[in-house]
Design a protein around this motif. Structure first.
Motif, PDB file in Angstrom:
ATOM      1  N   ILE A  92       0.865  -1.150  -0.017  1.00 59.54           N
ATOM      2  CA  ILE A  92       0.106   0.187  -0.017  1.00 59.54           C
ATOM      3  C   ILE A  92       0.665   1.176  -0.088  1.00 59.54           C
ATOM      4  O   ILE A  92       1.946   1.324   0.889  1.00 59.54           O
ATOM      5  N   GLY A  93       0.706   2.013  -1.079  1.00 68.07           N
ATOM      6  CA  GLY A  93       1.551   3.299  -1.195  1.00 68.07           C
ATOM      7  C   GLY A  93       1.123   4.425  -0.170  1.00 68.07           C
ATOM      8  O   GLY A  93       0.392   4.429   0.696  1.00 68.07           O
ATOM      9  N   ASN A  94       1.712   5.597  -0.450  1.00 71.07           N
ATOM     10  CA  ASN A  94       1.566   6.900   0.274  1.00 71.07           C
ATOM     11  C   ASN A  94       0.445   7.297   0.083  1.00 71.07           C
ATOM     12  O   ASN A  94      -0.193   7.567  -1.152  1.00 71.07           O
ATOM     13  N   GLY A 115      -1.179   1.814  -5.329  1.00 68.20           N
ATOM     14  CA  GLY A 115      -0.162   2.943  -5.524  1.00 68.20           C
ATOM     15  C   GLY A 115      -0.510   4.231  -4.862  1.00 68.20           C
ATOM     16  O   GLY A 115      -1.306   3.997  -3.797  1.00 68.20           O
ATOM     17  N   ASN A 116       0.358   5.073  -5.024  1.00 70.46           N
ATOM     18  CA  ASN A 116       0.628   6.399  -4.306  1.00 70.46           C
ATOM     19  C   ASN A 116      -0.978   7.165  -4.452  1.00 70.46           C
ATOM     20  O   ASN A 116      -1.300   7.191  -5.665  1.00 70.46           O
ATOM     21  N   TYR A 117      -1.371   7.959  -3.634  1.00 72.10           N
ATOM     22  CA  TYR A 117      -2.562   8.775  -3.852  1.00 72.10           C
ATOM     23  C   TYR A 117      -3.778   8.120  -4.577  1.00 72.10           C
ATOM     24  O   TYR A 117      -4.414   9.004  -5.240  1.00 72.10           O
ATOM     25  N   VAL A 118      -3.976   7.029  -4.114  1.00 71.98           N
ATOM     26  CA  VAL A 118      -5.333   6.101  -4.647  1.00 71.98           C
ATOM     27  C   VAL A 118      -6.264   6.626  -3.494  1.00 71.98           C
ATOM     28  O   VAL A 118      -6.406   6.668  -2.351  1.00 71.98           O
ATOM     29  N   TRP A 119      -7.658   7.000  -4.330  1.00 67.47           N
ATOM     30  CA  TRP A 119      -8.793   7.140  -3.496  1.00 67.47           C
ATOM     31  C   TRP A 119      -9.703   6.114  -3.484  1.00 67.47           C
ATOM     32  O   TRP A 119     -10.173   5.848  -4.674  1.00 67.47           O
ATOM     33  N   ASP A 135      -1.051   4.681  -9.217  1.00 69.94           N
ATOM     34  CA  ASP A 135      -0.845   6.072  -8.665  1.00 69.94           C
ATOM     35  C   ASP A 135      -2.074   6.608  -9.205  1.00 69.94           C
ATOM     36  O   ASP A 135      -2.521   6.701 -10.146  1.00 69.94           O
ATOM     37  N   TYR A 136      -2.745   7.583  -8.251  1.00 71.03           N
ATOM     38  CA  TYR A 136      -3.669   8.713  -8.485  1.00 71.03           C
ATOM     39  C   TYR A 136      -5.000   8.068  -9.137  1.00 71.03           C
ATOM     40  O   TYR A 136      -5.704   8.576  -9.973  1.00 71.03           O
ATOM     41  N   VAL A 137      -5.335   6.763  -8.720  1.00 71.48           N
ATOM     42  CA  VAL A 137      -6.693   6.326  -9.187  1.00 71.48           C
ATOM     43  C   VAL A 137      -7.788   6.681  -8.140  1.00 71.48           C
ATOM     44  O   VAL A 137      -7.425   6.482  -7.221  1.00 71.48           O
ATOM     45  N   SER A 168      -5.296 -11.735 -13.692  1.00 69.31           N
ATOM     46  CA  SER A 168      -4.879 -10.569 -13.052  1.00 69.31           C
ATOM     47  C   SER A 168      -5.667  -9.287 -13.503  1.00 69.31           C
ATOM     48  O   SER A 168      -6.244  -9.424 -14.646  1.00 69.31           O
ATOM     49  N   VAL A 169      -5.851  -8.193 -12.707  1.00 70.63           N
ATOM     50  CA  VAL A 169      -6.553  -7.174 -13.058  1.00 70.63           C
ATOM     51  C   VAL A 169      -5.530  -6.058 -12.604  1.00 70.63           C
ATOM     52  O   VAL A 169      -5.078  -5.678 -11.775  1.00 70.63           O
ATOM     53  N   LYS A 170      -5.537  -5.085 -13.813  1.00 77.30           N
ATOM     54  CA  LYS A 170      -4.667  -3.528 -13.527  1.00 77.30           C
ATOM     55  C   LYS A 170      -5.509  -2.433 -13.848  1.00 77.30           C
ATOM     56  O   LYS A 170      -6.217  -2.310 -14.871  1.00 77.30           O
ATOM     57  N   VAL A 171      -5.370  -1.421 -13.043  1.00 83.30           N
ATOM     58  CA  VAL A 171      -5.982  -0.132 -13.185  1.00 83.30           C
ATOM     59  C   VAL A 171      -4.849   0.868 -13.254  1.00 83.30           C
ATOM     60  O   VAL A 171      -3.996   1.017 -12.327  1.00 83.30           O
ATOM     61  N   GLU A 172      -4.735   1.373 -14.469  1.00 85.66           N
ATOM     62  CA  GLU A 172      -3.165   2.322 -14.575  1.00 85.66           C
ATOM     63  C   GLU A 172      -3.397   3.729 -14.048  1.00 85.66           C
ATOM     64  O   GLU A 172      -4.679   4.013 -13.679  1.00 85.66           O
ATOM     65  N   THR A 173      -2.622   4.344 -14.134  1.00 84.08           N
ATOM     66  CA  THR A 173      -2.501   5.479 -13.486  1.00 84.08           C
ATOM     67  C   THR A 173      -3.362   6.680 -13.863  1.00 84.08           C
ATOM     68  O   THR A 173      -3.639   6.771 -15.139  1.00 84.08           O
ATOM     69  N   GLY A 174      -4.134   7.317 -12.571  1.00 83.81           N
ATOM     70  CA  GLY A 174      -4.846   8.277 -13.053  1.00 83.81           C
ATOM     71  C   GLY A 174      -6.161   8.044 -13.906  1.00 83.81           C
ATOM     72  O   GLY A 174      -7.115   8.751 -13.989  1.00 83.81           O
ATOM     73  N   ALA A 175      -6.726   6.632 -13.807  1.00 86.90           N
ATOM     74  CA  ALA A 175      -7.968   6.320 -14.297  1.00 86.90           C
ATOM     75  C   ALA A 175      -8.784   6.688 -12.902  1.00 86.90           C
ATOM     76  O   ALA A 175      -8.667   6.677 -11.972  1.00 86.90           O
ATOM     77  N   ASP A 176     -10.025   6.502 -13.523  1.00 82.02           N
ATOM     78  CA  ASP A 176     -11.442   6.985 -12.429  1.00 82.02           C
ATOM     79  C   ASP A 176     -12.392   5.838 -12.819  1.00 82.02           C
ATOM     80  O   ASP A 176     -12.936   5.656 -13.852  1.00 82.02           O
ATOM     81  N   ILE A 177     -12.620   5.452 -11.832  1.00 84.26           N
ATOM     82  CA  ILE A 177     -13.809   4.167 -11.910  1.00 84.26           C
ATOM     83  C   ILE A 177     -15.250   4.601 -11.041  1.00 84.26           C
ATOM     84  O   ILE A 177     -15.032   5.053  -9.952  1.00 84.26           O
ATOM     85  N   GLY A 178     -16.141   4.750 -11.814  1.00 83.55           N
ATOM     86  CA  GLY A 178     -17.244   5.309 -11.142  1.00 83.55           C
ATOM     87  C   GLY A 178     -18.130   4.444 -10.325  1.00 83.55           C
ATOM     88  O   GLY A 178     -17.897   3.336 -10.194  1.00 83.55           O
ATOM     89  N   MET A 179     -19.204   5.293  -9.620  1.00 83.49           N
ATOM     90  CA  MET A 179     -19.962   4.438  -8.405  1.00 83.49           C
ATOM     91  C   MET A 179     -20.491   3.279  -8.913  1.00 83.49           C
ATOM     92  O   MET A 179     -20.901   3.261  -9.878  1.00 83.49           O
TER      93      MET A 179
END
Length: 235
Positions: A92-94, A115-119, A135-137, A168-179
């Motif tokens: 788990i990142g920062n 990654g880092n800064y995941v919400w 990062d940043y997902v 395997s599943v991968k969500v790359e940097t900066g992607a946004d997954i809706g509700m």
């Protein structure tokens, strides 16, 4: 009569925060716990602090998770009633935010990297047996990822008794997954792409695409993106 403003733009919060290192005593306490107690003992200890919203409960959840996880960053927020399985396989990142009532299900021989800064929004579910979130997902409340399916063979067996295929599943940097979106096994969500609310994603999403629906279909490219080799996806 008060009228609501239909639309307004405000500054982002989570992704813009400066990283603050956790205090040294937290790191020392986590190291002590890791040395003294087994993973099982630490998970039992974790359950004592899962429900509280006080600063102390947040602190203890962070310390215990750091003691168990393979890697654990600074500034991590773990909401109330967040559950883990095989947390020892997690990195788990920062500055990661994990919303309340989220469940992350790892596997003893798997790997989950956040990654880092995941919400991560509340009430999300992760089949995290072979999962990478870069990062940043942004992960909307209630969204889910599945990383495995039963083979269903042989046909004379109940499906639940047949072998499990982990993909395997991968969500790359900066992607946004809706509700309430659902990501199915084997899918890669491309960099900077957007998955609409309630979508069921059955195939890879290229970078900077916007997809929505059940099953998810290409809608358009994000404004400002000029596609090249991914043009075929839009047809």
């Amino acid at each position: 009569m008060i009228e609501l403003v239909k639309s307004r733009i405000v500054q982002a919060v989570h992704g813009s925060q400066d990283l603050k290192l956790d205090p040294e005593f937290e790191l020392e306490m986590a190291a002590s716990f890791r040395h003294q107690y087994s993973h099982q003992d630490l998970m039992e200890l974790y359950t004592r602090f899962t429900l509280g919203e006080s600063d102390f409960n947040f602190l203890m959840r962070r310390i215990i998770c750091r003691a168990i996880a393979c890697k654990f960053g600074h500034g991590v927020h773990i909401g109330s009633s967040v559950g883990f399985k095989h947390l020892e396989t997690f990195e788990i990142g920062n500055q990661v935010f994990i919303g309340s009532q989220t469940y992350l299900q790892g596997r003893f021989d798997g790997k989950c990297i956040i990654g880092n800064y995941v919400w991560i929004g509340p009430q999300s579910y992760f089949d995290a047996r072979n999962l990478i979130i870069e990062d940043y997902v942004g992960w909307g409340p209630g969204a889910k990822v599945l990383g495995s399916t039963h083979t269903g063979l042989p046909i004379d067996l109940p499906i639940i008794k047949t072998d499990l295929e982990i993909k395997s599943v991968k969500v790359e940097t900066g992607a946004d997954i809706g509700m309430n979106a659902v990501i199915l096994p084997g899918v890669t969500i491309g960099k900077g792409s957007i998955v609409g609310a309630g979508a069921v994603v059955t195939k890879d999403v290229p970078p900077f695409a916007i997809v929505a629906g059940v099953p998810a279909q290409f809608l358009r490219w994000r404004e400002g993106y000029e596609p090249s080799e991914n043009i075929e996806y839009a047809k």
